[in-house]
Design a protein around this motif. Sequence first.
Motif, PDB file in Angstrom:
ATOM      1  N   LYS A  50      39.562  60.037  44.415  1.00 32.73           N
ATOM      2  CA  LYS A  50      39.942  61.229  43.680  1.00 32.73           C
ATOM      3  C   LYS A  50      41.048  61.973  44.426  1.00 32.73           C
ATOM      4  O   LYS A  50      40.947  62.201  45.633  1.00 32.73           O
ATOM      5  CB  LYS A  50      38.725  62.147  43.516  1.00 32.73           C
ATOM      6  CG  LYS A  50      39.002  63.379  42.663  1.00 32.73           C
ATOM      7  CD  LYS A  50      37.738  64.218  42.497  1.00 32.73           C
ATOM      8  CE  LYS A  50      38.025  65.451  41.658  1.00 32.73           C
ATOM      9  NZ  LYS A  50      36.803  66.288  41.475  1.00 32.73           N
TER      10      LYS A  50
ATOM     11  N   SER B 246      36.563  52.771  41.487  1.00 36.01           N
ATOM     12  CA  SER B 246      37.654  53.595  40.984  1.00 36.01           C
ATOM     13  C   SER B 246      38.543  54.008  42.146  1.00 36.01           C
ATOM     14  O   SER B 246      38.184  53.849  43.321  1.00 36.01           O
ATOM     15  CB  SER B 246      37.107  54.838  40.274  1.00 36.01           C
ATOM     16  OG  SER B 246      36.342  55.621  41.166  1.00 36.01           O
TER      17      SER B 246
ATOM     18  N   THR C  39      43.269  64.664  46.212  1.00 37.89           N
ATOM     19  CA  THR C  39      43.033  65.953  46.860  1.00 37.89           C
ATOM     20  C   THR C  39      44.369  66.509  47.335  1.00 37.89           C
ATOM     21  O   THR C  39      45.386  65.812  47.323  1.00 37.89           O
ATOM     22  CB  THR C  39      42.093  65.813  48.070  1.00 37.89           C
ATOM     23  OG1 THR C  39      42.773  65.090  49.119  1.00 37.89           O
ATOM     24  CG2 THR C  39      40.811  65.087  47.701  1.00 37.89           C
TER      25      THR C  39
END
Length: 266
Positions: free
Chosen positions: A5, A2, A7
Amino acid sequence: MSLPKPTHAMRAVVTGASSGIGVALAEGLARRGYSLILVARREDRLRALADRLGDHYGIETEIRAIDLSDRGERAKLCAELAEREIAVLCNNAGFATYGELATSDPARERQQVELNTVAVHDLTLAVLPSMVERGAGAILITGSTAGNQPGPNNATYAASKAFANTLAESLHSELAGTGVQCTLLAPGPVRTEYAEVAQAPNLDRMVPGPLWVSAEQAAEQAISGMAAGRRRVVPGVFAKVQTLGGQYTPRALVGPILRTVYRKVN
């Protein structure tokens, strides 16, 4: 696999972000929560896009109004990105020319090589070491179905996109197991300002309307492909047929056909 994420500190970089697929990539990444560095020549368009995405998605947006075909300007950006935490790099900027190479504008052809190949290589080299060190990151390289076969009367563009296609697919395999991925976006006809910039007024009329894909479709498939760790994304039925044709049609046959087609573009 993936995408990293989002930030507060990290950024997603989109080049060619003033129009077309670049705008759509920026929108898709902003929707997923990524703060952005938007890169293109037209500052007014970048500012308008940055303000809109920042207001709508609550992300931070930075703009870099530079000409990536200029080595000096590009070097400054590369130096900056090498020191930043870059989660995603979308190497999307590029343009095409049509016509016989012997009568083309040498400066314009060199500019095309700088933007479509050297800038892609430089920016990738700027962010890749830190991505590998962190064990996370994604690179998208916008190539083209044009890079799958000879392009007489479109020679510089076809050659530059062959470089982009091969670089992306080579890196995809090279980076296996590192946590970093590289995906090739290889579109065919996409509704953008491509034909206008290429000074090819007949191009839009040469492909039937239903065979075109929108910039939004291409960008969404590209981002989803990155998230899935795909090697190559080819949006649209026509582009898939072009890809197969470029891979399996004898060059002795496809070259004369495309020469006849591309002579009608201008």
